[in-house]
Design a protein around this motif. Sequence first.
Motif, PDB file in Angstrom:
ATOM      1  N   LYS A  98      50.155  74.927  84.145  1.00 35.71           N
ATOM      2  CA  LYS A  98      50.030  76.329  83.714  1.00 35.71           C
ATOM      3  C   LYS A  98      48.792  76.506  82.844  1.00 35.71           C
ATOM      4  CE  LYS A  98      53.733  77.630  85.772  1.00 35.71           C
ATOM      5  NZ  LYS A  98      53.454  77.532  87.185  1.00 35.71           N
ATOM      6  N   LYS A  99      48.279  77.716  82.891  1.00 37.31           N
ATOM      7  CA  LYS A  99      47.006  78.032  82.241  1.00 37.31           C
ATOM      8  C   LYS A  99      46.949  77.644  80.745  1.00 37.31           C
ATOM      9  CE  LYS A  99      43.879  81.906  82.127  1.00 37.31           C
ATOM     10  NZ  LYS A  99      43.814  83.349  82.162  1.00 37.31           N
ATOM     11  N   PRO A 100      47.987  77.982  79.945  1.00 41.26           N
ATOM     12  CA  PRO A 100      47.891  77.654  78.506  1.00 41.26           C
ATOM     13  C   PRO A 100      47.856  76.159  78.215  1.00 41.26           C
ATOM     14  CG  PRO A 100      49.593  79.281  78.917  1.00 41.26           C
ATOM     15  CD  PRO A 100      49.195  78.759  80.248  1.00 41.26           C
ATOM     16  N   LEU A 157      58.200  83.089  74.948  1.00 44.59           N
ATOM     17  CA  LEU A 157      56.980  82.287  75.043  1.00 44.59           C
ATOM     18  C   LEU A 157      56.971  81.491  76.348  1.00 44.59           C
ATOM     19  CD1 LEU A 157      54.476  81.636  73.231  1.00 44.59           C
ATOM     20  CD2 LEU A 157      55.565  79.480  72.758  1.00 44.59           C
ATOM     21  N   LEU A 200      59.361  72.191  73.171  1.00 38.56           N
ATOM     22  CA  LEU A 200      60.349  72.022  74.241  1.00 38.56           C
ATOM     23  C   LEU A 200      59.671  72.012  75.619  1.00 38.56           C
ATOM     24  CD1 LEU A 200      63.374  74.199  73.081  1.00 38.56           C
ATOM     25  CD2 LEU A 200      63.396  71.772  73.599  1.00 38.56           C
ATOM     26  N   MET A 201      58.600  72.795  75.749  1.00 33.11           N
ATOM     27  CA  MET A 201      57.864  72.817  77.016  1.00 33.11           C
ATOM     28  C   MET A 201      57.271  71.428  77.298  1.00 33.11           C
ATOM     29  SD  MET A 201      55.897  76.394  76.817  1.00 33.11           S
ATOM     30  CE  MET A 201      56.733  77.751  76.045  1.00 33.11           C
ATOM     31  N   PHE A 251      54.116  81.837  79.108  1.00 34.39           N
ATOM     32  CA  PHE A 251      53.292  80.682  79.490  1.00 34.39           C
ATOM     33  C   PHE A 251      53.383  80.420  80.993  1.00 34.39           C
ATOM     34  CE2 PHE A 251      52.449  78.040  75.389  1.00 34.39           C
ATOM     35  CZ  PHE A 251      51.767  79.128  74.882  1.00 34.39           C
ATOM     36  N   VAL A 252      54.573  80.641  81.562  1.00 35.46           N
ATOM     37  CA  VAL A 252      54.706  80.460  83.017  1.00 35.46           C
ATOM     38  C   VAL A 252      53.786  81.455  83.730  1.00 35.46           C
ATOM     39  CG1 VAL A 252      56.261  80.816  84.949  1.00 35.46           C
ATOM     40  CG2 VAL A 252      57.009  79.456  83.027  1.00 35.46           C
ATOM     41  N   GLY A 266      51.154  82.751  82.434  1.00 34.46           N
ATOM     42  CA  GLY A 266      49.766  82.570  81.975  1.00 34.46           C
ATOM     43  C   GLY A 266      49.202  83.823  81.331  1.00 34.46           C
ATOM     44  N   LEU A 267      50.037  84.528  80.553  1.00 29.24           N
ATOM     45  CA  LEU A 267      49.596  85.797  79.963  1.00 29.24           C
ATOM     46  C   LEU A 267      48.618  85.562  78.817  1.00 29.24           C
ATOM     47  CD1 LEU A 267      53.012  87.696  79.816  1.00 29.24           C
ATOM     48  CD2 LEU A 267      51.222  87.910  81.517  1.00 29.24           C
ATOM     49  N   THR A 307      61.666  82.069  71.706  1.00 31.23           N
ATOM     50  CA  THR A 307      61.468  80.807  72.439  1.00 31.23           C
ATOM     51  C   THR A 307      61.401  81.072  73.942  1.00 31.23           C
ATOM     52  OG1 THR A 307      62.816  79.826  70.715  1.00 31.23           O
ATOM     53  CG2 THR A 307      62.365  78.455  72.611  1.00 31.23           C
ATOM     54  N   ILE A 309      57.309  71.805  84.866  1.00 31.50           N
ATOM     55  CA  ILE A 309      57.027  73.209  85.199  1.00 31.50           C
ATOM     56  C   ILE A 309      55.687  73.645  84.598  1.00 31.50           C
ATOM     57  CG2 ILE A 309      57.870  75.596  84.942  1.00 31.50           C
ATOM     58  CD1 ILE A 309      60.686  74.346  84.578  1.00 31.50           C
ATOM     59  N   PHE A 310      55.419  73.181  83.387  1.00 27.65           N
ATOM     60  CA  PHE A 310      54.296  73.743  82.648  1.00 27.65           C
ATOM     61  C   PHE A 310      52.989  72.954  82.773  1.00 27.65           C
ATOM     62  CE2 PHE A 310      57.940  75.635  80.539  1.00 27.65           C
ATOM     63  CZ  PHE A 310      57.527  76.939  80.390  1.00 27.65           C
ATOM     64  N   HIS A 337      57.026  75.660  72.257  1.00 24.40           N
ATOM     65  CA  HIS A 337      55.876  74.870  72.727  1.00 24.40           C
ATOM     66  C   HIS A 337      56.266  73.394  72.856  1.00 24.40           C
ATOM     67  CE1 HIS A 337      51.848  72.893  72.160  1.00 24.40           C
ATOM     68  NE2 HIS A 337      51.555  73.780  73.099  1.00 24.40           N
TER      69      HIS A 337
END
Lengths: 137, 466
Positions: A84-86, B402, A72-73, B406-407, B409-410, B399, A80-81, A70
Amino acid sequence: MMVDLIIFSFGLSGCFWIIYVFYTAIRIQWFIVKRYEIETDLMDTIAFKEHATFTRSLPPFFSSAMYTAHLLMCLWGWPIFYNKKPFRDIDNPAKVLSHFSKDELRRVRMYGIGGAILILHMIVAYILKYTRPVLYG
Amino acid sequence: MAQKVIIKNGDRIERILLERGVQRHELHRWYAKLRQVNPHIGNLDRIRAGDPVLIPDQLNEVITEHVIWENAFSAIPQALRLPWNGNMNIMLSGGSDTIDSMALRVFDGTVHSTLSPNTLRAVFLANNLSARAYLNGDRLPPFKPFVGVPVMLKPYDVHYWKNEITVFGDTLNQLDPTTRELFQEAGPQNALSLAEIIALLSDDGFAVGADDILRGASYGLAGVSGYAASSNMALSSVRQTAQRIFTDAVNRFGPQVATSKKAAHLRQVDQFIRSHQAFPGLMRQVQELPNHLFSSIPKKIVPPVNSTVPHHVARHFRKEYFQAFQNQSASRYMNTIAHQLKGRVSTWSKAGRFGTWYVPAVLGLYNVATASPEMRMRTLFEEGFGVLGGAVGTHLGMTAGLGIAFVLGLGPFGLFIAVFVCATAGGILLYESGKWFGGSVLHDGGLQLMDRYYNSLDNFFESCGL
């Protein structure tokens, strides 16, 4: 002979990076689990409330992998993120990163770099194993 | 900071605002703000002397809910803050009812009906948390049940009835339309009186019309309301007696012994309670508690004798009774549970731990001890880096998993599957790689280099030019 020496050095390097990434993961685990679960409200973000809901139930070694991912994202993967939905409740990655010190973020970066190098080693190892099974199988 | 203004004779909101420097063209915005922070005032043009009005300093000032409601309830006189011991009046909203009209109906015929309509509205809003959803001036939805008690209930009772009223709402919806309308128009007290008159007439042999008997069915509803009140009264008397006995026990033994969990103290206090003069009375009160509070096993098999109390109402009151015990320390019953388990749980957990860790560890140590020194050294390198690689691989796999989840959107389930698969794959792949690095390359390769090409480390360093 030179090839043998190179392969030996490659094996030595693989062993080093395994130990290094393991050590870094343990060092990260010491602070990241506490930071996410107790000291901050990061667990109340949508990523962990609606998506990775089971993270809190994992043993610390594994939950730290989720938190590291999380982080690192937000650190490297934001381009990229960000849509994104999350991450729909986080408009700025600083909201997450501000909870961590410079040194802690450096450790997370080193984990990312070490992990990537280790995966490269693994790929080369499998290529060697399957292309020259008599010598290196 | 918002200021509380008590309205005097002849005051108007418009004049108060203008005196405070508000421009005329801003008045409509200030009115909107005042409506928002003064929910107890139904119409800002109809205020009476004594009404408290909260006036913010600025239009964009944020006023907390706590301040708003404290001001709204501040005008409610002490006479309306007394405990309510009568039946719970439940009122049904009509098709054209608003919060103000319902508040007036609640106080209709009481000595407080001459109070400011805003005060009556405040009492109604205090008792009905659900009514706060209709503050924007809209009409209330028809056939919605509200607490119609002409006093301000205590916060505990308000929250209790907030949930309870839905049960009664369900019951009311089961009534036929005629009875429901009677209840809606006449209110609970009149419906009860009418039903009682019909019942008396029927008992005396009078013929009562079919419509009247239908209406008489509303007696059932009022009966439920009465049942609730009687249950509360019975429970409160039990609590009072129990409290008196407990106070005597505290006076006799002191608070430490009276609340102690030690077996000797419990026995001592138990003996005292049983010999207390009020104990037989307490037991009698418990025995006389309404039947629907308790249901023994045979009663559960057959339907309750009193068919006017539906199952869900009875279940609700039973729950309320057992909630009375929730303040007890958990260690009281946890100790009992642990005693009854007699260590069975720890036996199984020990068996699990032995099966998972100790037995394989002993087998492994035996194999290590009986292996040749060369094999021992090779296993150390191979399995050591294998296990370490497996752990690191699982970590890296999670890692990566996840990231993938997330990419995409699950949701939780898909994410779990993605992380699980990636973690397993990473673990297996790096376990095998670690074994190869440590065993085949580092150990075997090292030995080969040493044996085949060099006689010693010095030889190796010499060949490297060191």
